[in-house]
Design a protein around this motif. Structure first.
Motif, short mmCIF file in Angstrom:
data_model
loop_
_atom_site.label_atom_id
_atom_site.label_comp_id
_atom_site.label_asym_id
_atom_site.label_seq_id
_atom_site.Cartn_x
_atom_site.Cartn_y
_atom_site.Cartn_z
N GLU A 103 0.81 -1.21 0.00
CA GLU A 103 0.00 0.00 0.00
C GLU A 103 0.85 1.27 0.00
OE1 GLU A 103 -2.20 0.60 3.60
OE2 GLU A 103 -0.63 -0.27 4.86
N HIS A 104 2.11 1.15 0.37
CA HIS A 104 2.99 2.31 0.43
C HIS A 104 3.71 2.58 -0.89
CE1 HIS A 104 2.83 0.86 4.71
NE2 HIS A 104 2.43 2.09 4.84
N VAL A 105 3.49 1.74 -1.89
CA VAL A 105 4.21 1.86 -3.16
C VAL A 105 3.23 1.97 -4.31
CG1 VAL A 105 5.85 0.75 -4.73
CG2 VAL A 105 6.15 0.52 -2.25
N GLN A 106 3.45 2.96 -5.17
CA GLN A 106 2.67 3.12 -6.40
C GLN A 106 3.65 3.17 -7.57
OE1 GLN A 106 0.62 6.75 -5.63
NE2 GLN A 106 -0.56 5.93 -3.93
N ARG A 107 3.22 2.65 -8.72
CA ARG A 107 4.10 2.59 -9.88
C ARG A 107 3.38 3.16 -11.10
NH1 ARG A 107 7.94 -2.01 -9.34
NH2 ARG A 107 7.54 -3.03 -7.35
N PHE A 108 4.16 3.82 -11.97
CA PHE A 108 3.66 4.14 -13.30
C PHE A 108 4.85 4.24 -14.25
CE2 PHE A 108 4.28 8.24 -11.24
CZ PHE A 108 4.78 9.08 -12.22
N VAL A 109 4.56 4.28 -15.54
CA VAL A 109 5.60 4.27 -16.56
C VAL A 109 5.49 5.53 -17.40
CG1 VAL A 109 6.47 3.07 -18.61
CG2 VAL A 109 5.71 1.75 -16.62
N LEU A 110 6.64 6.12 -17.69
CA LEU A 110 6.72 7.32 -18.52
C LEU A 110 7.72 7.02 -19.63
CD1 LEU A 110 5.52 10.32 -17.97
CD2 LEU A 110 7.88 10.88 -17.47
N GLY A 111 7.21 6.72 -20.82
CA GLY A 111 8.11 6.31 -21.90
C GLY A 111 8.84 5.04 -21.51
N ASP A 112 10.18 5.10 -21.50
CA ASP A 112 10.99 3.95 -21.13
C ASP A 112 11.42 4.00 -19.66
OD1 ASP A 112 11.00 2.84 -23.73
OD2 ASP A 112 12.60 4.21 -24.34
N VAL A 113 10.81 4.87 -18.89
CA VAL A 113 11.19 5.07 -17.49
C VAL A 113 10.09 4.58 -16.57
CG1 VAL A 113 11.75 6.82 -15.75
CG2 VAL A 113 12.65 7.05 -18.07
N GLU A 114 10.46 3.78 -15.58
CA GLU A 114 9.52 3.36 -14.53
C GLU A 114 9.72 4.27 -13.32
OE1 GLU A 114 8.24 -0.71 -12.19
OE2 GLU A 114 10.37 -0.25 -12.38
N ILE A 115 8.60 4.73 -12.76
CA ILE A 115 8.64 5.61 -11.59
C ILE A 115 7.86 4.96 -10.47
CG2 ILE A 115 8.00 7.87 -10.68
CD1 ILE A 115 8.39 9.00 -13.50
N LEU A 116 8.48 4.88 -9.30
CA LEU A 116 7.84 4.33 -8.10
C LEU A 116 7.74 5.42 -7.05
CD1 LEU A 116 9.39 1.85 -9.51
CD2 LEU A 116 9.22 0.75 -7.29
N ARG A 117 6.60 5.53 -6.43
CA ARG A 117 6.40 6.41 -5.28
C ARG A 117 6.39 5.54 -4.03
NH1 ARG A 117 0.86 8.56 -2.96
NH2 ARG A 117 1.52 10.41 -1.80
N VAL A 118 7.31 5.79 -3.10
CA VAL A 118 7.41 5.02 -1.87
C VAL A 118 7.13 5.97 -0.71
CG1 VAL A 118 8.85 3.50 -0.47
CG2 VAL A 118 9.12 3.52 -2.97
N VAL A 119 6.01 5.77 -0.04
CA VAL A 119 5.51 6.71 0.97
C VAL A 119 6.05 6.33 2.34
CG1 VAL A 119 3.46 7.72 2.04
CG2 VAL A 119 3.43 7.11 -0.39
N GLU A 120 6.63 7.31 3.00
CA GLU A 120 7.12 7.13 4.36
C GLU A 120 6.02 7.47 5.38
OE1 GLU A 120 11.06 8.46 6.99
OE2 GLU A 120 10.62 9.47 5.09
#
Length: 300
Positions: A4-21
């Motif tokens: 639940e603390h991690v969200q993912r999405f893709v931007l072109g060839d880049v993967e981005i993860l949001r890791v919530v503290e």
């Protein structure tokens, strides 16, 4: 893997993860952004509540989070949160805080030794805390193979040469000594100014005002774009009213000028805007509305 603390999405060839503290109502709304009156928050309730503002308590909602950017075989962290076990007497929320950001990163598939680059958008305690970890009573870099990209202007201001921020904030010396100085001693610090190309997809640019060295990180891949804006924005009300700086901005006028410049480029290039502390998905779309801007919640 679900967290639940991690969200993912893709931007072109880049993967981005949001890791919530951490994410919760933080401070009275008009303490955080003093020049935005109550009517601004009320008039934009649909945009702001509940992810950015709690109307019941009239407190701004903020998140502490780290972003992971993976592309071209490289893993980059953008800001590193508050850290664990830090002496922060000037901020009860951060003082001797315990957390599990490294564990959350590991569960998202990011081990400390996998990180190639750490970007600190500026040197405030909630952006550099996990730069280091305590090893047998000594602070050492938490990411042993990483280059740490630090704005030179902030390093000068908050380091010993600048009197640890001139002693304006009680915690600045402690922050530098436990989260920045160990990175220098390990030979992993890279100071930059003006602009700095990280790799084929990522470019750092100065956006001063919040601090002397505040920066944004631009992402571009296969025609898709985003910009990590650090603390250029604390709340979506500052998209609607870019002239309103946060209470933490050292130079509010310069911060407002940087904010408008960043928002103009985001609107004109179609960049997703990713601030350090936004709740919800953590991402906003910005569009021009005459001479002003409109903020649109991004659904992912």
């Amino acid at each position: 893997m679900t967290d639940e603390h991690v969200q993912r999405f893709v931007l072109g060839d880049v993967e981005i993860l949001r890791v919530v503290e951490w994410q919760a109502p933080y401070a009275p709304a008009r303490d955080l952004v003093p020049d935005c009156g109550p009517e601004v928050w009320q008039d934009h309730r649909e945009l702001l509540a509940p992810d950015h503002w709690d109307p019941g308590s009239d407190r701004a909602v903020v998140a502490l989070q780290t972003w992971v950017v993976r592309g071209g075989g490289r893993t980059v962290l953008v800001d590193t949160g508050v850290g664990d076990g830090r002496e922060r007497p000037g901020n009860p929320l951060f003082h001797r805080r315990t957390g599990d950001l490294l564990g959350r990163l590991a569960r998202a598939g990011v081990r400390p030794e996998d990180v190639d680059v750490v970007v600190n958008t500026h040197i405030h305690g909630d952006h550099v805390g996990w730069n280091t970890r305590d090893l047998a009573g000594e602070w050492v870099p938490a990411f042993p193979a990483a280059r740490y990209l630090l704005p030179a202007a902030d390093d000068a201001h908050f380091g010993p040469a600048g009197g640890y921020g001139g002693g304006v904030r009680v915690d600045d010396r402690l922050i530098y000594e436990d989260s920045i100085a160990p990175v220098h001693r390990a030979g992993q610090a890279v100071l930059w100014e003006g602009a700095h190309r990280v790799d084929a997809h990522l470019t750092l640019e100065a956006a001063p005002g919040h601090t002397p060295g505040s920066a944004v990180l631009r992402v571009a891949s296969r025609g898709e774009r985003a910009v990590f804006v650090g603390d250029v924005l604390h709340s979506p009300v500052q998209i609607l009213h870019p002239e309103c700086s946060s209470c933490f901005c050292l130079d509010p006028g310069q911060a407002a000028a940087s904010r408008r410049r960043v928002l103009e480029q985001a609107a004109d290039l179609g960049e997703l805007v990713i601030p350090a502390h936004f709740g919800g998905t953590g991402v906003m779309e910005v569009r021009r509305q005459g001479s002003a801007f409109a903020a649109v919640a991004w659904a992912g």
